[in-house]
Design a protein around this motif. Structure first.
Motif, short mmCIF file in Angstrom:
data_model
loop_
_atom_site.label_atom_id
_atom_site.label_comp_id
_atom_site.label_asym_id
_atom_site.label_seq_id
_atom_site.Cartn_x
_atom_site.Cartn_y
_atom_site.Cartn_z
N ILE A 1 42.69 59.90 -7.59
CA ILE A 1 44.10 59.60 -7.79
C ILE A 1 44.80 60.87 -8.20
O ILE A 1 44.55 61.42 -9.28
CB ILE A 1 44.28 58.52 -8.86
CG1 ILE A 1 43.40 57.32 -8.54
CG2 ILE A 1 45.73 58.11 -8.98
CD1 ILE A 1 43.66 56.68 -7.21
N GLY A 2 45.70 61.37 -7.36
CA GLY A 2 46.42 62.59 -7.69
C GLY A 2 45.51 63.80 -7.66
O GLY A 2 44.48 63.83 -7.01
N LYS A 3 45.90 64.84 -8.39
CA LYS A 3 45.12 66.05 -8.45
C LYS A 3 43.98 65.90 -9.44
O LYS A 3 44.18 65.40 -10.54
CB LYS A 3 45.98 67.24 -8.87
CG LYS A 3 47.15 67.52 -7.95
CD LYS A 3 47.75 68.87 -8.23
CE LYS A 3 48.66 68.97 -9.40
NZ LYS A 3 48.55 68.54 -10.64
N PRO A 4 42.77 66.35 -9.09
CA PRO A 4 41.69 66.35 -10.07
C PRO A 4 41.93 67.43 -11.12
O PRO A 4 42.74 68.33 -10.91
CB PRO A 4 40.45 66.66 -9.22
CG PRO A 4 40.98 67.39 -8.04
CD PRO A 4 42.34 66.82 -7.77
N PRO A 5 41.23 67.38 -12.27
CA PRO A 5 41.46 68.37 -13.31
C PRO A 5 41.05 69.75 -12.84
O PRO A 5 40.10 69.92 -12.08
CB PRO A 5 40.56 67.89 -14.46
CG PRO A 5 39.50 67.10 -13.79
CD PRO A 5 40.17 66.44 -12.63
N PHE B 1 44.23 65.56 -0.08
CA PHE B 1 44.71 64.56 -1.04
C PHE B 1 44.92 63.21 -0.36
O PHE B 1 44.53 62.16 -0.87
CB PHE B 1 46.03 65.01 -1.67
CG PHE B 1 45.88 66.12 -2.68
CD1 PHE B 1 44.71 66.26 -3.42
CD2 PHE B 1 46.90 67.02 -2.90
CE1 PHE B 1 44.58 67.28 -4.35
CE2 PHE B 1 46.78 68.05 -3.82
CZ PHE B 1 45.61 68.18 -4.55
N ILE B 2 45.56 63.24 0.80
CA ILE B 2 45.86 62.00 1.52
C ILE B 2 44.55 61.31 1.92
O ILE B 2 44.39 60.10 1.73
CB ILE B 2 46.73 62.28 2.75
CG1 ILE B 2 48.15 62.67 2.30
CG2 ILE B 2 46.80 61.06 3.66
CD1 ILE B 2 49.05 63.12 3.44
N SER C 1 52.26 68.21 -4.64
CA SER C 1 51.00 67.46 -4.73
C SER C 1 51.24 66.09 -5.33
O SER C 1 50.64 65.10 -4.92
CB SER C 1 49.99 68.24 -5.58
OG SER C 1 49.67 69.47 -4.98
N GLY C 2 52.13 66.03 -6.33
CA GLY C 2 52.47 64.74 -6.92
C GLY C 2 53.14 63.81 -5.92
O GLY C 2 52.85 62.61 -5.87
N ILE C 3 54.03 64.40 -5.11
CA ILE C 3 54.69 63.59 -4.07
C ILE C 3 53.67 63.09 -3.06
O ILE C 3 53.70 61.92 -2.64
CB ILE C 3 55.78 64.43 -3.38
CG1 ILE C 3 56.90 64.75 -4.37
CG2 ILE C 3 56.34 63.69 -2.16
CD1 ILE C 3 57.92 65.75 -3.84
N THR C 4 52.75 63.96 -2.67
CA THR C 4 51.71 63.57 -1.71
C THR C 4 50.85 62.43 -2.27
O THR C 4 50.53 61.47 -1.57
CB THR C 4 50.82 64.78 -1.37
OG1 THR C 4 51.62 65.79 -0.78
CG2 THR C 4 49.71 64.38 -0.42
N VAL D 1 50.74 54.80 0.38
CA VAL D 1 51.76 53.92 0.96
C VAL D 1 51.88 54.17 2.46
O VAL D 1 51.95 53.22 3.26
CB VAL D 1 53.12 54.12 0.27
CG1 VAL D 1 54.16 53.17 0.85
CG2 VAL D 1 52.99 53.92 -1.23
N LEU D 2 51.89 55.44 2.85
CA LEU D 2 51.96 55.79 4.27
C LEU D 2 50.74 55.25 5.00
O LEU D 2 50.85 54.67 6.09
CB LEU D 2 52.04 57.31 4.43
CG LEU D 2 51.95 57.85 5.86
CD1 LEU D 2 53.12 57.35 6.71
CD2 LEU D 2 51.91 59.38 5.86
N GLY D 3 49.55 55.44 4.40
CA GLY D 3 48.34 54.93 5.03
C GLY D 3 48.37 53.42 5.19
O GLY D 3 48.00 52.89 6.24
#
Length: 538
Positions: A4-8, A43-44, A163-166, A172-174
């Motif tokens: 979910i989102g960017k990893p640390p 990310f996607i 990255s947050g937007i992606t 949702v796009l998928g």
């Protein structure tokens, strides 16, 4: 969703990735665009496939455990080879390896879309993971190599924002593509993005390397890491269908454990290890990675089953399931700046105890809803609480990792922490699959008895157990019986889901305890040989 989102550690990788290359100022926006689009592909793909899994399972007549492999084959190679991908870029050229990774990722995406059975799809997803392991660290290193230090902060902010937007629009796009067209478009959407990236790289991105420090390439470590993860994951995914006594399951488990032990031995002896185990002697660094392992196992493993619950049990569309975690992502995006100041104000221990504890409450709330619930009253509170808990955790976690080792080793340390978070999710999905299968089978047997199912209907559904919530109903049953049987199947899945989320809550609490015991109140200094100063006591 496994990631979910960017990893640390991603921002840290950009900040400390490499020396600045000879990049003209006019080319820097193009470099940033290539990095954003390239990392967005990964990310996607790390999120949308979970939303597409029910459609894939139905279309390719796959079992639930084969569907696990669709996710795991990608995540396994990405996690195991991520550090090697960065080293390949340092040695052979970041631009070159990044472009190769994007190309392989695009070709594998087309192969995923053209797959006619689940085995082909699993192989194509594995190739995607290899490509992702080259393009993800490459996209981050390109920013560091092309922007001078005084401009790097703005580039980091731009990359993080996109990255947050992606992360928000990807699922949702998928889901929309799955609902409106077909699951194959969840993979084909990568192709135009890859073409755009390759054109930008060809025309605008300069080459850069890592110099003398990039001379080593830990091929044995990479091979052993892949075998260790692959062996353990295979055993736990296949055990529910083949049985723990099956020769292939036992052989895979033994091979995985032996490879893991050999990996530790090799990393202690090799000249340029992909995982410098000596860093684990630093108290805050070791504690932060133990926290990462436990918490991201809960996050990646638990949320893998969430879209399946929404689509197959609660009856939501793929689009709605893709949007279900939007509040989680928006909370992290909106409060990331505030969370980034917590270590400076309170030290690392407080946020890293409180954040995972809040996340544990969120996971516990996921275990409450039953069958036929409303998202807004049943799941949204859990999503919001979990999102806030992770927000309190992620930025302080990255800062703690960075502060534990100092600037010279920050790139290596953040890369290790990033890989740990991905490997944790890979292992957790496999382990939680066993828990889900056990709980599902137990509850299904009881539910069929309570529903008064006939011997024929019971036998048919017993043969469908490997489908979990995607199980088909016996042919020819009347409407009332069909409704009762479907409720028994859905209740069985919810039973397993509750067990999984309960374990996730326990893991999150254990991660909070690990922070309490192993992370100091103030950033620790470096032990020998990294520093002559003594580390501060907790």
């Amino acid at each position: 969703m496994t990631q979910i989102g960017k990893p640390p550690g991603d921002d840290a990788l950009i900040r400390h990735g490499c020396e600045t290359a000879d990049c003209a100022p006019a080319a820097r926006p193009w470099v940033l665009a290539a990095a954003i689009i390239g990392s967005s592909m990964a990310f996607i793909d790390g999120t949308v496939v979970n939303v597409a899994l029910p459609a894939i399972q139905a279309d390719l007549h796959a079992t639930a455990f084969q569907a696990q492999w669709v996710v795991e084959s990608y995540a396994l190679f990405l996690a195991a080879l991520l550090l090697v991908g960065g080293a390949l870029g340092d040695r052979f050229g970041r631009r070159r390896i990044f472009a190769i990774g994007v190309t392989l990722f695009a070709i594998a995406s087309v192969a995923c879309a053209l797959s006619r059975d689940v085995q082909q799809l699993i192989l194509a997803r594995a190739a995607q993971g290899v490509g992702g392991a080259m393009l993800v660290p490459g996209s981050l290193a390109l920013i560091s190599a092309s922007f001078p230090e005084k401009e790097r902060g703005r580039a980091i902010g731009t990359w993080s924002g996109f990255s947050g937007i992606t992360a928000a629009i990807g699922p949702v796009l998928g889901g929309f593509l799955v609902d409106r067209y077909s699951w194959i478009w969840a993979f084909l959407v990568n192709v135009p993005m890859a073409i755009a990236v390759l054109l930008i790289v060809w025309r605008h991105v300069p080459e850069s390397r890592g110099g003398e420090s990039a001379a080593g390439l830990d091929v044995p470590g990479a091979a052993l890491a892949t075998l260790a993860l692959g062996g353990v994951v295979y055993a736990f995914i296949e055990a529910p269908t083949q049985g723990w006594n099956a020769p292939t399951v036992l052989a895979a488990l033994v091979a995985g454990v032996v490879a893991a032990i050999a990996f530790v031995v090799v990393e202690l002896r090799v000249r340029s290890p992909m995982l410098p185990l000596s860093l684990m002697r630093i108290g805050n660094f070791g504690g932060a990675n133990l926290l990462t392992l436990l918490l991201y196992a809960a996050l990646g493993g638990g949320l893998y089953f969430f879209p399946l619950n929404l689509i197959q049990v609660q009856g939501y569309s793929a689009t709605a399931a893709g949007a279900a975690l939007l509040p989680f992502i928006l909370i992290m995006f909106a409060l990331s700046g505030w969370a980034g100041q917590l270590v400076d104000r309170f030290g690392p221990r407080g946020p890293l105890v409180i954040g995972p504890s809040i996340a544990a409450v969120g996971f516990a709330l996921f275990s409450v809803p039953g069958v036929g619930v409303n998202y807004w009253t049943a799941f949204l509170p859990a999503v919001v609480v979990l999102g806030f808990g992770m927000t309190v955790t992620v930025a302080p976690l990255t800062t703690t990792v960075m502060n534990a080792v100092g600037p010279d080793l920050a790139g290596v340390a953040s890369g290790v922490n990033n890989a740990v978070s991905r490997a944790a999710a890979v292992l957790a999905i496999a382990l939680f699959g066993v828990v889900m299968a056990w709980a599902f089978d137990s509850q299904l047997a009881a539910g069929l008895r309570d529903a008064g199912a006939s011997a024929q209907a019971t036998a048919f559904l017993e043969s469908q157990r490997s489908q979990l919530a995607g199980a088909a109903l016996p042919p020819g049953v009347d409407e009332a019986s069909g409704k009762a049987l479907r409720h028994a199947v859905n209740a069985a899945f919810v039973s397993g889901f509750r067990w999984v989320m309960g374990i996730c809550a326990a893991l999150a609490l254990l991660s909070a305890l690990s922070a309490w015991f192993f992370i100091g109140r103030r950033p620790a200094t470096l032990p020998a040989p990294f520093s002559d100063r003594r580390p501060e006591s907790p």
